[in-house]
Design a protein around this motif. Structure first.
Motif, mmCIF file in Angstrom:
data_model
loop_
_atom_site.group_PDB
_atom_site.id
_atom_site.type_symbol
_atom_site.label_atom_id
_atom_site.label_comp_id
_atom_site.label_asym_id
_atom_site.label_seq_id
_atom_site.Cartn_x
_atom_site.Cartn_y
_atom_site.Cartn_z
ATOM 1 N N GLN A 107 26.571 63.153 41.122
ATOM 2 C CA GLN A 107 26.529 62.227 42.250
ATOM 3 C C GLN A 107 26.149 60.823 41.767
ATOM 4 O O GLN A 107 26.760 59.830 42.154
ATOM 5 N N GLN A 108 25.139 60.778 40.880
ATOM 6 C CA GLN A 108 24.707 59.487 40.363
ATOM 7 C C GLN A 108 25.823 58.832 39.571
ATOM 8 O O GLN A 108 26.062 57.632 39.692
ATOM 9 N N VAL A 109 26.524 59.644 38.750
ATOM 10 C CA VAL A 109 27.629 59.103 37.969
ATOM 11 C C VAL A 109 28.652 58.479 38.911
ATOM 12 O O VAL A 109 29.132 57.365 38.693
ATOM 13 N N ALA A 110 28.945 59.192 40.003
ATOM 14 C CA ALA A 110 29.937 58.700 40.958
ATOM 15 C C ALA A 110 29.485 57.364 41.548
ATOM 16 O O ALA A 110 30.255 56.401 41.607
ATOM 17 N N ILE A 111 28.202 57.299 41.944
ATOM 18 C CA ILE A 111 27.690 56.061 42.545
ATOM 19 C C ILE A 111 27.754 54.912 41.548
ATOM 20 O O ILE A 111 28.210 53.814 41.857
ATOM 21 N N ILE A 112 27.325 55.201 40.325
ATOM 22 C CA ILE A 112 27.276 54.135 39.315
ATOM 23 C C ILE A 112 28.681 53.629 39.009
ATOM 24 O O ILE A 112 28.940 52.425 38.993
ATOM 25 N N ILE A 113 29.596 54.575 38.782
ATOM 26 C CA ILE A 113 30.960 54.164 38.450
ATOM 27 C C ILE A 113 31.569 53.402 39.620
ATOM 28 O O ILE A 113 32.172 52.336 39.449
ATOM 29 N N ALA A 114 31.360 53.923 40.820
ATOM 30 C CA ALA A 114 31.907 53.248 41.999
ATOM 31 C C ALA A 114 31.335 51.835 42.084
ATOM 32 O O ALA A 114 32.061 50.867 42.341
ATOM 33 N N GLY A 115 30.030 51.700 41.846
ATOM 34 C CA GLY A 115 29.377 50.395 41.928
ATOM 35 C C GLY A 115 29.914 49.431 40.895
ATOM 36 O O GLY A 115 30.300 48.302 41.214
ATOM 37 N N LEU A 116 29.954 49.891 39.632
ATOM 38 C CA LEU A 116 30.369 48.994 38.559
ATOM 39 C C LEU A 116 31.839 48.619 38.687
ATOM 40 O O LEU A 116 32.205 47.446 38.649
ATOM 41 N N VAL A 117 32.675 49.642 38.854
ATOM 42 C CA VAL A 117 34.112 49.374 38.924
ATOM 43 C C VAL A 117 34.437 48.602 40.195
ATOM 44 O O VAL A 117 35.170 47.609 40.166
ATOM 45 N N GLY A 118 33.837 49.034 41.311
ATOM 46 C CA GLY A 118 34.079 48.351 42.578
ATOM 47 C C GLY A 118 33.669 46.891 42.486
ATOM 48 O O GLY A 118 34.436 45.997 42.860
ATOM 49 N N GLY A 119 32.482 46.640 41.944
ATOM 50 C CA GLY A 119 31.996 45.269 41.827
ATOM 51 C C GLY A 119 32.905 44.444 40.934
ATOM 52 O O GLY A 119 33.288 43.319 41.280
ATOM 53 N N ALA A 120 33.275 45.023 39.786
ATOM 54 C CA ALA A 120 34.133 44.296 38.852
ATOM 55 C C ALA A 120 35.471 43.979 39.513
ATOM 56 O O ALA A 120 36.016 42.881 39.352
ATOM 57 N N LEU A 121 35.976 44.936 40.287
ATOM 58 C CA LEU A 121 37.269 44.719 40.933
ATOM 59 C C LEU A 121 37.177 43.619 41.983
ATOM 60 O O LEU A 121 38.031 42.738 42.040
ATOM 61 N N ILE A 122 36.105 43.682 42.788
ATOM 62 C CA ILE A 122 35.958 42.655 43.830
ATOM 63 C C ILE A 122 35.798 41.286 43.173
ATOM 64 O O ILE A 122 36.444 40.315 43.555
ATOM 65 N N ALA A 123 34.944 41.237 42.134
ATOM 66 C CA ALA A 123 34.724 39.963 41.454
ATOM 67 C C ALA A 123 36.019 39.452 40.837
ATOM 68 O O ALA A 123 36.256 38.246 40.768
ATOM 69 N N GLY A 124 36.882 40.360 40.378
ATOM 70 C CA GLY A 124 38.136 39.931 39.788
ATOM 71 C C GLY A 124 39.171 39.625 40.856
ATOM 72 O O GLY A 124 40.007 38.748 40.707
ATOM 73 N N MET A 125 39.076 40.380 41.940
ATOM 74 C CA MET A 125 40.100 40.331 42.975
ATOM 75 C C MET A 125 40.048 39.010 43.737
ATOM 76 O O MET A 125 41.074 38.412 44.006
ATOM 77 N N TYR A 126 38.828 38.573 44.050
ATOM 78 C CA TYR A 126 38.710 37.395 44.906
ATOM 79 C C TYR A 126 39.393 36.177 44.285
ATOM 80 O O TYR A 126 40.260 35.572 44.910
ATOM 81 N N PRO A 127 39.018 35.829 43.021
ATOM 82 C CA PRO A 127 39.710 34.681 42.410
ATOM 83 C C PRO A 127 41.212 34.939 42.319
ATOM 84 O O PRO A 127 42.006 34.020 42.504
ATOM 85 N N ALA A 128 41.580 36.182 42.048
ATOM 86 C CA ALA A 128 42.998 36.483 41.901
ATOM 87 C C ALA A 128 43.743 36.143 43.177
ATOM 88 O O ALA A 128 44.801 35.517 43.149
ATOM 89 N N PHE A 129 43.167 36.523 44.313
ATOM 90 C CA PHE A 129 43.856 36.254 45.569
ATOM 91 C C PHE A 129 43.835 34.774 45.908
ATOM 92 O O PHE A 129 44.811 34.219 46.384
ATOM 93 N N ILE A 130 42.702 34.128 45.636
ATOM 94 C CA ILE A 130 42.607 32.698 45.912
ATOM 95 C C ILE A 130 43.672 31.954 45.112
ATOM 96 O O ILE A 130 44.419 31.125 45.622
ATOM 97 N N LEU A 131 43.737 32.283 43.809
ATOM 98 C CA LEU A 131 44.615 31.531 42.929
ATOM 99 C C LEU A 131 46.081 31.806 43.210
ATOM 100 O O LEU A 131 46.923 30.924 43.086
ATOM 101 N N SER A 132 46.376 33.048 43.607
ATOM 102 C CA SER A 132 47.787 33.388 43.766
ATOM 103 C C SER A 132 48.310 32.933 45.124
ATOM 104 O O SER A 132 49.480 33.065 45.418
ATOM 105 N N ARG A 133 47.434 32.368 45.946
ATOM 106 C CA ARG A 133 47.816 32.027 47.300
ATOM 107 C C ARG A 133 48.546 30.678 47.371
ATOM 108 O O ARG A 133 49.229 30.387 48.333
ATOM 109 N N TYR A 134 48.335 29.839 46.345
ATOM 110 C CA TYR A 134 48.838 28.465 46.425
ATOM 111 C C TYR A 134 50.335 28.404 46.653
ATOM 112 O O TYR A 134 51.091 29.164 46.070
#
Lengths: 114, 895
Positions: B465-492
């Motif tokens: 369960q902890q592994v799932a939470i940690i992986i979800a947190g790290l990967v989810g966070g990294a994706l959101i952090a990567g995703m936001y600029p990606a969407f902002i930049l690709s919107r122009y």
């Protein structure tokens, strides 16, 4: 001497391409065989044979026009190459040699008693 | 006009397109379609459809089917390669920013990983017991006059057995009674200092400690039998082979007991994450053979009880029945002098959520653990925000690239995947650096903080369960952090961008500002927290304790000294010999030393008070040198004299009380108490005359309140001897003390420690927490500052033309610096102000755990604000100054 190998269906396809001369493409070949030989030919079998013959160098192809009933897809016309010609000739010669070799009696079974 | 129904079945056509070799696809498809139309004319739609389907299926054969990797994938691979190259170029083009990004993230991740190791270990306590979820500790609160006087884990020996008899939902129980330290003699060798416990036979059915040798059926059954841990057994018997079963049946002598103890079993050492640590277990029957009370007493409260409930039992409803239980057996306060309340504490909570007195469990603060989790999340979020901010602030630079790509036919999804790949590259690099950092810094971190964290520990104790939470947190966070600029930049919109009509959106700016505010709110809150924690620790370490902690050497009592009529003389002779040393100023013996939890008496009153009066006080036996040696001030009456002592405990009749006890007993001033009698013992008939009142002092650390205390002039075996020393040459003094000890108590082992270090062990957890939170606050601040550097220099870069024009129009460098920095400073200031209520709430909560605590003065909150603003100002200043010093001609010459 080079060993020409032609399957029965391949030979039929080769000959039909010859018959159709300048207008041999997938559909026409299929129709021609079906009409002349009274057998059904599946697209798959025909295409495989054509591809194999082209790979062997017995047939060459060129791209043709795309018509409305083909939804704009081009036709692929086939022609017999010099090598192809020798291959069917070779096949024919072999057959004829075999015909000649058959004893007369073998073709008249009535003479032979059961 | 072609209608929909003129088409061949789309499903099969699509299937064909999917599997067919790309070279063959077009003309075969043409053939198929042509045939379909012919067939339709000839035989109708239905037949044609069927024929088409059959043809397609028959085409699904080797020779026609394309390569397994479809061309779609092939193209993607090429594109990915191109993304990789462009990403690499962008990264290397801006080495400084890439470095800030990568290192910021790496530090954040490293901090997170370290904290994760710590937290996972703390959360893993006791999870190796298979009945963990059904096992409960009985805890016992005692009330007098409506007030809680003891909040304990210890209780009476009858509790476990009687509860198990009365309540069928209890499946199993075990009693544990501390046996003190083992002083073991084997042949002519002495061993001491190992913690032993008396315990019932059920010990091994309730707990899952691993048995290495011995017969489970006979373990802990007969009196004078023991189960040793592996390391204890190896120490005692140093076996030649690894076969521990050869040690079964060996015997040892314990202290002065003439009866040998037989080793019946060897158990593996308790895991580091067990709340119960022991070196030896002795059968409970050993106690009951010498003292029947250990089985039947309703007043002797030295036992710990663990109950295993039957599966499906609701502990709350069982707990409710304990009220009846208490009334049935304790009849209000008739039996023990206090109202007894019993509760069930889940064993799962023993390590992190125990605040009990007389607890033998290894405990830690659950609050601290969760505080660390919050810190970890803060640091990670700060690092991710850096990434988002730095990337989006560079939007201007990337906008042209995006515009051009779009003109060349790039889809939005392709641009998004390009930017995500870029952020994955940076996150990957950061993760790699973080792992290297953690691995290389782990030893120094462990040493500094006093932990034994390793990767192994983390891996072993992670639950899925902890592994799932940690992986979800790290990967989810990294994706959101990567995703936001990606969407902002690709919107122009390419037209806008390439025309040069590109403006930064107001919402984007607002978003970026809120992120900066969040970062600095978190940092400022952490700084406030650190400041308060360190101040509290400093306060505790420097507090006036009411006695002299320094220069006291404590020597453990000689283990082979029996209590008899000569006991006092022998101890006094030893003390006298010590005092002959010029560097020894005084020496005393007492049951307990400062820093120890004292015993309590529950049934005490002053002679003349009504019989139903009960007071509860802590008590200790001391000799006549105690107050002088410890530096405790006697404020009324006199200290003990040698004449107050007597070898026979029954003949003692004097007592000294502290100020708190004086107030508890209802005396307004010390002189009122002097000469009065304390009734204590023999069912409230034994009289102790109050001969003195002493000042209150901190018997325990500042986390605990000072309690009412009674002192009796009693000696006892096992009492340590505290020696006040002076002079610089401490080694020589210690050698001298050891010499005298050996002379007086031959055959005993000499062990000593300094009272100060022993006393300060009470602050060990706090010190550790203080260090950890300081380290991580600094890390958080570094990461936030890195982000600030990046952001401010980019803003300055973007405004170069503005700066140039301003300078041409006559602005001075200082003008420009203040214009550029003002925006940031404003943000940081807002953030710092936001942090104040948050920090106040949490730190106030934290301080409630201390009986004596610092005041939360305004300076403690003002200082972090100043620190944060200052750090931000310095970071910004150099970036901004560079921009302000650029000559306008350079920036404007291209216009």
């Amino acid at each position: 001497m080079k060993n020409f190998t032609l399957g029965e269906f391949e030979e039929v396809v080769m000959l039909t391409v010859g018959v159709l001369y300048d207008s041999a493409y997938g559909v026409s070949i299929k129709m021609e065989i079906e009409q002349r030989l009274n057998r059904t030919v599946s697209v798959g079998a025909l295409q495989i044979a054509l591809k194999r013959l082209e790979d062997k160098g017995y047939l060459k192809s060129r791209e043709g026009e795309g018509t409305e009933e083909r939804a704009g897809r081009p036709k692929k016309y086939f022609q017999i190459t010099a090598l192809g010609k020798r291959a069917i000739e070779h096949s024919r010669a072999q057959r004829e040699a075999l015909w000649k070799a058959i004893p007369k009696a073998a073709l008249h079974p009535k003479i032979v008693g059961r | 006009m072609a209608t929909h129904s003129n088409h061949p079945p789309q499903l099969f056509l699509r299937f064909f397109r999917w599997f067919c070799h790309p070279e063959l696809r077009r003309h075969i498809e043409g053939d198929l379609v042509e045939l379909y139309h012919l067939q339709r004319v000839r035989a109708g739609k239905r037949k044609a459809d069927i024929r088409f389907a059959i043809d397609v299926m028959l085409l699904f054969r080797p020779g026609i089917i394309g390569p397994i990797k479809s061309d779609v994938n092939l193209n993607h691979y090429g594109m990915l390669k191109s993304y990789f190259i462009t990403s690499w170029r962008t990264i290397t083009k801006n080495k400084g920013f890439a470095a800030i990004n990568v290192f910021g993230l790496a530090i954040g991740l490293a901090a997170c990983l370290l904290i994760l190791q710590f937290v996972i270990f703390e959360l893993s306590f006791d999870t190796f017991h298979s009945k963990l979820d059904r096992t409960y500790r009985v805890t016992n609160d005692r009330f007098q006059n409506g007030k809680l006087i003891q909040h304990g884990t210890i209780t009476y020996p009858t509790i476990g057995p009687v509860m198990a008899r009365d309540y069928p939902e209890i499946e199993d129980y075990v009693r544990i009674m501390p046996g003190g330290t083992l002083n073991v003699r084997i042949d002519d060798k002495n061993f001491r200092g190992d913690d032993s416990y008396f315990t019932d036979q059920n010990f091994f059915t309730v707990f899952d400690f691993k048995l290495l040798a011995g017969d489970r059926k006979t373990l802990l059954k007969d009196p004078y039998t023991a189960v040793l841990t592996e390391s204890t057994a190896r120490k005692y018997f140093s076996p030649d082979s690894n076969n521990l079963s050869t040690l079964i049946g060996k015997t040892f002598y314990w202290g002065l007991d003439p009866q040998p103890y037989e080793v019946k079993g060897i158990v593996s050492n308790p895991p580091a994450n067990s709340h119960f640590q022991f070196a030896a277990l002795i059968s409970y029957s050993t106690v009951t053979t010498t003292d029947k009370d250990a089985d039947i007493s309703w007043t002797w409260s030295d036992m710990y009880h663990y109950l295993v409930l039957k599966p499906g039992t609701d502990p709350k409803s069982l707990e409710k029945k304990f009220e009846d239980f208490s009334e049935r057996y304790f009849k209000g306060d008739k039996v023990t002098g206090s109202i007894e309340k019993f509760y069930l504490q889940p064993m799962r909570k023993t390590h992190l959520y125990s605040d009990y007195e007389y607890d033998f469990a290894v405990t830690a603060s659950g609050k601290a653990v969760w505080a660390m989790v919050i810190v970890a999340v803060f640091i990670l979020v700060i690092a991710w925000i850096n990434y988002v901010n730095l990337t989006t602030s560079r939007a201007m630079e990337r906008a042209k690239e995006v515009g051009l790509r779009k003109v060349m036919g790039a889809f939005k999804s392709q641009l998004v995947s390009q930017f995500i790949l870029e952020s994955l590259l940076i996150t990957g690099a950061a993760a790699l650096i973080a792992i290297i950092l953690v691995t290389s810094l782990q030893p120094s971190f462990n040493q500094l903080v006093g932990t034994g964290l390793t990767w192994n520990l983390l891996v072993e104790n992670l639950t899925t369960q902890q592994v799932a939470i940690i992986i979800a947190g790290l990967v989810g966070g990294a994706l959101i952090a990567g995703m936001y600029p990606a969407f902002i930049l690709s919107r122009y919109q390419p037209v806008m961008v390439l025309k040069g009509k590109f403006a930064r959106s107001a919402t984007g700016n607002f978003f970026r500002k809120s992120l900066v505010i969040f970062q600095f709110t978190a940092s400022a809150a952490l700084i406030t927290g650190t400041l308060i924690v360190t101040r509290q620790i400093e306060f505790m370490n420097k507090a006036e304790l009411g006695f002299g902690l320094n220069n006291i050497v404590v020597v453990r009592s000689p283990e082979l000294l029996a209590y008899d009529s000569t006991f006092i003389t022998r101890v006094e002779d030893f003390k006298e010999a010590l005092k002959q040393f010029s560097s020894v100023t005084n020496a005393t013996t007492s049951w307990r030393i400062p820093g120890d939890r004292l015993g309590r008496a529950f049934n005490i009153r002053i002679d003349g008070q009504p019989a139903e009066t009960h007071y509860t006080v802590s008590h200790v036996g001391v000799d006549y040198d105690y107050f002088k040696t410890m530096g405790v001030r006697v404020i009324a009456g006199r200290p003990f004299l040698p004449s107050d002592h007597h070898a026979n405990f029954e003949k003692l009749n004097t007592i000294i009380i502290n100020k708190n006890a004086m107030h508890l007993f209802g005396f307004a001033n010390p002189d009122d108490a002097l000469g009065r009698d304390v009734l204590w013992g023999n069912d409230g008939t034994r009289k102790w005359k109050i001969i003195g009142v002493v000042n209150d002092y901190h018997q325990e650390g500042l986390q605990k309140p000072m309690e009412p205390m009674l002192f009796r002039p009693a000696y006892s075996p096992g009492s340590p001897i505290s020696i006040k020393v002076q002079g610089a040459n401490i080694d020589q003094t210690l050698a001298g003390i050891e010499g005298i000890y050996k002379k007086f108590f031959p055959g005993n082992s000499f062990e000593y420690f300094f009272l100060e270090s022993q006393y300060k062990r009470q602050y060990q957890d706090d010190n550790r927490f203080g260090k950890v939170i300081t380290i991580f606050t600094v890390l958080a601040m570094i990461v936030a500052s890195l982000g600030m550097i990046g952001l401010s220099s980019y803003t300055a870069l973007q405004r170069t033309k503005e700066i140039g024009i301003r300078k041409v129009l006559g602005a001075s460098v200082s003008n420009i610096v203040s214009i550029l920095s003002f925006g940031f400073i404003k943000l940081v200031l807002i953030a710092a102000l936001f942090s104040l209520p948050i920090a106040y709430y949490f730190m106030n909560e934290w301080l409630q755990g201390y009986a004596y605590r610092i005041n939360l003065g305004w300076l403690l909150f003002a200082l972090p604000v100043i620190i944060v603003v200052l750090i931000a100002a310095v970071t910004i200043f150099f970036q901004v100054l560079k921009a302000a010093l650029t000559k306008p001609a350079e920036t404007l010459k291209y216009e």
